[in-house]
Design a protein around this motif. Sequence first.
Motif, PDB file in Angstrom:
ATOM      1  N   ARG A  45       1.262  -1.285  -0.037  1.00 24.57           N
ATOM      2  CA  ARG A  45       0.132   0.178   0.136  1.00 24.57           C
ATOM      3  C   ARG A  45       1.029   1.090   0.205  1.00 24.57           C
ATOM      4  O   ARG A  45       2.020   1.743   0.414  1.00 24.57           O
ATOM      5  N   ARG A 174      -5.132   0.814  -3.098  1.00 28.93           N
ATOM      6  CA  ARG A 174      -4.162   0.988  -3.541  1.00 28.93           C
ATOM      7  C   ARG A 174      -3.421   1.565  -2.052  1.00 28.93           C
ATOM      8  O   ARG A 174      -1.888   2.046  -2.331  1.00 28.93           O
ATOM      9  N   CYS A 175      -3.905   2.272  -1.321  1.00 31.64           N
ATOM     10  CA  CYS A 175      -3.369   3.569  -0.063  1.00 31.64           C
ATOM     11  C   CYS A 175      -4.038   3.288   0.999  1.00 31.64           C
ATOM     12  O   CYS A 175      -4.743   2.282   0.856  1.00 31.64           O
ATOM     13  N   SER A 227      -4.954  -6.955  -0.933  1.00 26.04           N
ATOM     14  CA  SER A 227      -4.653  -5.692  -0.400  1.00 26.04           C
ATOM     15  C   SER A 227      -4.345  -5.987   0.515  1.00 26.04           C
ATOM     16  O   SER A 227      -3.166  -5.735   1.279  1.00 26.04           O
TER      17      SER A 227
END
Length: 401
Positions: A45, A174-175, A227
Amino acid sequence: MARTTSKAANATATITGVGQQQEPLEITRQNIYDAALWTARHTNRIPTLIGPTASGKTWGVHQIAETINAEVVTVLLGQHTPDEVAGFQLALNNELVAQMPYWFKAAQTILDNGKSVIILFDELGLSREETRGALYTFFRDRHLHGHHLNSRGNEVLVFAASNPAVFAPPFRSRCLFFPVPADRSYLMGMASGPTARRILKDAPISHDEDPFYSNDPPPPPLVVDASAAAVLNAIDDSKTGFWRLDRGAYISILMALLPTQTLAEFLRDRPLDASSLAQDYDVLGKALRALPRDNRHSMINDVLVSMGSLTPETRALAIACVQDVLYDDVTTEDLLIYFQTQRPDDVIRAVSEIDADHMVEVLKDKDLLYVNTDKQGNHKVGGSIAVRVQAMVDYTNKNQS
């Protein structure tokens, strides 16, 4: 270090019941920076600092870089063309040739010079639609047009920063979003003159109707995905040192990672998890003393099994705490059970690696056991364990007579 007294910290402490387990949750800026660095190093991440304009997001990344002796390459997503941000491909002699963007080349130059690099994607909320595909790919796979940065053994860390904004699902997956609010103590710390201090004491520093000056934290995630599973794997990996972070730092990561209800359930269960208990002398002691004897010995065994994931210094504290609790029983029954229990080889090896001199210092520091020798060679034994050993002797003599 000033507290980050934001709505995020206060609300999450209430919702998750964190304050019911230990002291009320206090998250400092240093906690946030430590959490972001851990995320960048150990997960897939992108640590993303969210806060109003001039709240210290970019400054914080430069502080992190200074700490790890890295250089920062900043990509201002709202001020460059898509080609400048994402690069492009040309067809030359029937072959596609990638033209890499300036920041990619700058990062590679730093690596070639033998230094680590932090790539900071600033103004993430202002990124253009034409650049997002390339950003998604780089955030996920760390390559651009099939090209990877050659690290040459140095670190390549990716960070992002943004004013409060609504992010598309690919960015959210993704963050990890960490709030960095504008707070009075941070601004006052920057004030060097009487005029600045006087103005900053009372002037408005937040405006909820303007997102660029809003202190509202990013919303917690609604779901977990693949993720998130990768981050949870990193949390469980003892090599990443997740549970050795300050509590404010690892709580910040969990807040950014887990839906609110899941986080609440996780934190309710965590205090009886041996791997985290073993790293906090006071909490471990309270937990062991509160458990019935059978459960206490089961937990002690779990603590010992977790020794391999701890530093030698933390192992010494955990062993000292276990001994402190066991010597509570003047009948010696707890001690007999403890010493008669067979230990796995990895536990024996981990305990044998504890530095003896450090162990002595731990026992003295906690006032558990010490031996002082005077100039005449006379020994004086003290500490709470010594007192309880004498109580055991007296108890045994009394029952034998």
